[in-house]
Design a protein around this motif. Sequence first.
Motif, PDB file in Angstrom:
ATOM      1  N   GLY A  70    -123.331 -42.754  51.751  1.00  0.00           N
ATOM      2  CA  GLY A  70    -122.104 -42.024  51.456  1.00  0.00           C
ATOM      3  C   GLY A  70    -121.999 -41.723  49.971  1.00  0.00           C
ATOM      4  O   GLY A  70    -122.772 -42.220  49.156  1.00  0.00           O
ATOM      5  N   GLU A  71    -121.014 -40.918  49.603  1.00  0.00           N
ATOM      6  CA  GLU A  71    -120.929 -40.416  48.231  1.00  0.00           C
ATOM      7  C   GLU A  71    -120.098 -41.280  47.293  1.00  0.00           C
ATOM      8  O   GLU A  71    -120.100 -41.035  46.081  1.00  0.00           O
ATOM      9  CB  GLU A  71    -120.327 -38.997  48.251  1.00  0.00           C
ATOM     10  N   GLU A  72    -119.380 -42.287  47.803  1.00  0.00           N
ATOM     11  CA  GLU A  72    -118.430 -43.013  46.960  1.00  0.00           C
ATOM     12  C   GLU A  72    -118.692 -44.524  46.945  1.00  0.00           C
ATOM     13  O   GLU A  72    -117.771 -45.330  47.063  1.00  0.00           O
ATOM     14  CB  GLU A  72    -117.012 -42.734  47.432  1.00  0.00           C
ATOM     15  N   SER A  73    -119.937 -44.898  46.740  1.00  0.00           N
ATOM     16  CA  SER A  73    -120.282 -46.321  46.717  1.00  0.00           C
ATOM     17  C   SER A  73    -119.534 -47.053  45.608  1.00  0.00           C
ATOM     18  O   SER A  73    -119.015 -48.156  45.814  1.00  0.00           O
ATOM     19  CB  SER A  73    -121.787 -46.494  46.533  1.00  0.00           C
ATOM     20  N   ARG A  74    -119.494 -46.460  44.427  1.00  0.00           N
ATOM     21  CA  ARG A  74    -118.802 -47.120  43.313  1.00  0.00           C
ATOM     22  C   ARG A  74    -117.338 -47.354  43.663  1.00  0.00           C
ATOM     23  O   ARG A  74    -116.800 -48.453  43.432  1.00  0.00           O
ATOM     24  CB  ARG A  74    -118.921 -46.288  42.046  1.00  0.00           C
ATOM     25  N   ALA A  75    -116.685 -46.345  44.205  1.00  0.00           N
ATOM     26  CA  ALA A  75    -115.269 -46.478  44.545  1.00  0.00           C
ATOM     27  C   ALA A  75    -115.046 -47.568  45.589  1.00  0.00           C
ATOM     28  O   ALA A  75    -114.079 -48.339  45.498  1.00  0.00           O
ATOM     29  CB  ALA A  75    -114.725 -45.139  45.045  1.00  0.00           C
ATOM     30  N   VAL A  76    -115.924 -47.649  46.571  1.00  0.00           N
ATOM     31  CA  VAL A  76    -115.791 -48.689  47.593  1.00  0.00           C
ATOM     32  C   VAL A  76    -115.887 -50.067  46.958  1.00  0.00           C
ATOM     33  O   VAL A  76    -115.066 -50.961  47.230  1.00  0.00           O
ATOM     34  CB  VAL A  76    -116.862 -48.524  48.688  1.00  0.00           C
ATOM     35  N   LEU A  77    -116.879 -50.280  46.103  1.00  0.00           N
ATOM     36  CA  LEU A  77    -117.029 -51.583  45.451  1.00  0.00           C
ATOM     37  C   LEU A  77    -115.812 -51.917  44.600  1.00  0.00           C
ATOM     38  O   LEU A  77    -115.328 -53.062  44.611  1.00  0.00           O
ATOM     39  CB  LEU A  77    -118.292 -51.599  44.596  1.00  0.00           C
ATOM     40  N   GLU A  78    -115.304 -50.939  43.880  1.00  0.00           N
ATOM     41  CA  GLU A  78    -114.141 -51.195  43.031  1.00  0.00           C
ATOM     42  C   GLU A  78    -112.899 -51.498  43.857  1.00  0.00           C
ATOM     43  O   GLU A  78    -112.014 -52.241  43.404  1.00  0.00           O
ATOM     44  CB  GLU A  78    -113.900 -49.987  42.121  1.00  0.00           C
ATOM     45  N   MET A  79    -112.825 -50.985  45.065  1.00  0.00           N
ATOM     46  CA  MET A  79    -111.701 -51.290  45.943  1.00  0.00           C
ATOM     47  C   MET A  79    -111.808 -52.682  46.544  1.00  0.00           C
ATOM     48  O   MET A  79    -110.800 -53.374  46.741  1.00  0.00           O
ATOM     49  CB  MET A  79    -111.615 -50.243  47.055  1.00  0.00           C
ATOM     50  N   LEU A  80    -113.033 -53.112  46.834  1.00  0.00           N
ATOM     51  CA  LEU A  80    -113.222 -54.399  47.500  1.00  0.00           C
ATOM     52  C   LEU A  80    -113.216 -55.581  46.538  1.00  0.00           C
ATOM     53  O   LEU A  80    -112.788 -56.680  46.909  1.00  0.00           O
ATOM     54  CB  LEU A  80    -114.547 -54.392  48.269  1.00  0.00           C
ATOM     55  N   MET A  81    -113.688 -55.379  45.321  1.00  0.00           N
ATOM     56  CA  MET A  81    -113.859 -56.502  44.398  1.00  0.00           C
ATOM     57  C   MET A  81    -112.588 -57.313  44.140  1.00  0.00           C
ATOM     58  O   MET A  81    -112.657 -58.540  44.036  1.00  0.00           O
ATOM     59  CB  MET A  81    -114.457 -56.010  43.080  1.00  0.00           C
ATOM     60  N   PRO A  82    -111.409 -56.695  44.036  1.00  0.00           N
ATOM     61  CA  PRO A  82    -110.212 -57.504  43.770  1.00  0.00           C
ATOM     62  C   PRO A  82    -109.752 -58.340  44.963  1.00  0.00           C
ATOM     63  O   PRO A  82    -108.899 -59.231  44.804  1.00  0.00           O
ATOM     64  CB  PRO A  82    -109.148 -56.448  43.419  1.00  0.00           C
ATOM     65  N   LEU A  83    -110.272 -58.069  46.144  1.00  0.00           N
ATOM     66  CA  LEU A  83    -109.844 -58.790  47.334  1.00  0.00           C
ATOM     67  C   LEU A  83    -110.442 -60.195  47.335  1.00  0.00           C
ATOM     68  O   LEU A  83    -111.508 -60.429  46.796  1.00  0.00           O
ATOM     69  CB  LEU A  83    -110.270 -58.031  48.589  1.00  0.00           C
ATOM     70  N   SER A  84    -109.766 -61.130  47.961  1.00  0.00           N
ATOM     71  CA  SER A  84    -110.186 -62.528  47.859  1.00  0.00           C
ATOM     72  C   SER A  84    -110.131 -63.245  49.196  1.00  0.00           C
ATOM     73  O   SER A  84    -109.180 -63.080  49.963  1.00  0.00           O
ATOM     74  CB  SER A  84    -109.291 -63.271  46.864  1.00  0.00           C
ATOM     75  N   SER A  85    -111.164 -64.049  49.430  1.00  0.00           N
ATOM     76  CA  SER A  85    -111.173 -64.887  50.633  1.00  0.00           C
ATOM     77  C   SER A  85    -110.159 -66.022  50.529  1.00  0.00           C
ATOM     78  O   SER A  85    -109.865 -66.687  51.524  1.00  0.00           O
ATOM     79  CB  SER A  85    -112.577 -65.470  50.845  1.00  0.00           C
ATOM     80  N   LYS A  86    -109.622 -66.243  49.321  1.00  0.00           N
ATOM     81  CA  LYS A  86    -108.633 -67.307  49.128  1.00  0.00           C
ATOM     82  C   LYS A  86    -107.212 -66.763  49.103  1.00  0.00           C
ATOM     83  O   LYS A  86    -106.263 -67.499  48.883  1.00  0.00           O
ATOM     84  CB  LYS A  86    -108.920 -68.053  47.822  1.00  0.00           C
ATOM     85  N   GLY A  87    -107.082 -65.452  49.309  1.00  0.00           N
ATOM     86  CA  GLY A  87    -105.761 -64.845  49.303  1.00  0.00           C
ATOM     87  C   GLY A  87    -105.043 -65.050  50.624  1.00  0.00           C
ATOM     88  O   GLY A  87    -105.532 -65.719  51.538  1.00  0.00           O
ATOM     89  N   SER A  88    -103.879 -64.464  50.719  1.00  0.00           N
ATOM     90  CA  SER A  88    -103.097 -64.533  51.952  1.00  0.00           C
ATOM     91  C   SER A  88    -102.555 -63.139  52.265  1.00  0.00           C
ATOM     92  O   SER A  88    -101.656 -62.652  51.570  1.00  0.00           O
ATOM     93  CB  SER A  88    -101.947 -65.524  51.793  1.00  0.00           C
ATOM     94  N   PRO A  89    -103.132 -62.470  53.269  1.00  0.00           N
ATOM     95  CA  PRO A  89    -104.212 -62.971  54.132  1.00  0.00           C
ATOM     96  C   PRO A  89    -105.552 -62.953  53.412  1.00  0.00           C
ATOM     97  O   PRO A  89    -105.732 -62.252  52.411  1.00  0.00           O
ATOM     98  CB  PRO A  89    -104.203 -61.960  55.287  1.00  0.00           C
ATOM     99  N   SER A  90    -106.481 -63.713  53.937  1.00  0.00           N
ATOM    100  CA  SER A  90    -107.799 -63.782  53.327  1.00  0.00           C
ATOM    101  C   SER A  90    -108.602 -62.523  53.654  1.00  0.00           C
ATOM    102  O   SER A  90    -108.478 -61.952  54.734  1.00  0.00           O
ATOM    103  CB  SER A  90    -108.549 -65.015  53.825  1.00  0.00           C
ATOM    104  N   VAL A  91    -109.407 -62.087  52.694  1.00  0.00           N
ATOM    105  CA  VAL A  91    -110.330 -60.967  52.891  1.00  0.00           C
ATOM    106  C   VAL A  91    -111.706 -61.426  52.431  1.00  0.00           C
ATOM    107  O   VAL A  91    -111.884 -61.807  51.277  1.00  0.00           O
ATOM    108  CB  VAL A  91    -109.907 -59.713  52.105  1.00  0.00           C
ATOM    109  N   THR A  92    -112.659 -61.413  53.346  1.00  0.00           N
ATOM    110  CA  THR A  92    -114.023 -61.849  53.050  1.00  0.00           C
ATOM    111  C   THR A  92    -114.954 -60.656  53.133  1.00  0.00           C
ATOM    112  O   THR A  92    -114.920 -59.899  54.109  1.00  0.00           O
ATOM    113  CB  THR A  92    -114.488 -62.924  54.052  1.00  0.00           C
TER     114      THR A  92
END
Length: 260
Positions: A70-92
């Motif tokens: 796909g054309e937006e790999s950088r954008a996808v990574l930048e969207m996912l990086m702040p998410l956390s498996s220790k958050g509520s709800p958790s995101v892994t």
Amino acid sequence: MKKVLARIKGAQLRSKQRDTAMPPPQPEEPFLAIGDLHGRADLLLELDKMIEENFRGWPVVFLGDYVDRGEESRAVLEMLMPLSSKGSPSVTCLMGNHERMLLDFIENPLQSARRWIQNGGLQTLASFGLSIRLDRLKDEAAMRTTRNQLADAMGTEMIDWLHTRPLSWQSGNIWAVHAGAKPSEPMEVQSSRYLLWGHPRFEHENRQDGKWIVHGHTIVEVPYARKGRIAVDTGAYATGVLTAAAITPGEVSFLQTGAG
């Protein structure tokens, strides 16, 4: 609650599991497993809105392959990086084989360039404002230069984040992995190669330990949950259909973009 569960070819993909050869899926709590993104930031945003409207508060596990094709790999990574498996709800966010190929290129550019580029690496480079000459894939100096440019564009935080992606995630009798697993081996001792690239018997030999495997990697026209396997890669980068499995005790349903 607005119903947004997917319809494919006129049939709603929601059903109680009736596979008598397997115990029903029994997660510790309901959760969502999201298939391969491959640079489709637009679909991730679309799916996120659907989740907020209908499954807010559910833990989420992404099954890998965020980059390439796909054309937006950088954008996808930048969207996912702040998410956390220790958050509520958790995101892994699990690692996929395409993240592994990207890291291989960064670590060994000359040896890894051709395989990565042939599998969608050009689009990832472009998302970081870079390009590569296909006639110079065996040129060590050229590959090292491209590698250095990419590493600078990504930054150490993003590279480190990719390195630390887990290979699996478990809830009850369900294991989330990118590609599959060796059916005869316990999930706790699976080779990283099987989890990232799959196993030749994964789709044909049923597990005997009652474990369900939710996975991406292998594109299917219609997502399914049967015989201990839950397949959710619907080729989002090409089809526009990004799929998530909503897994509750005894039941699997599917949520999709661009469907119905």
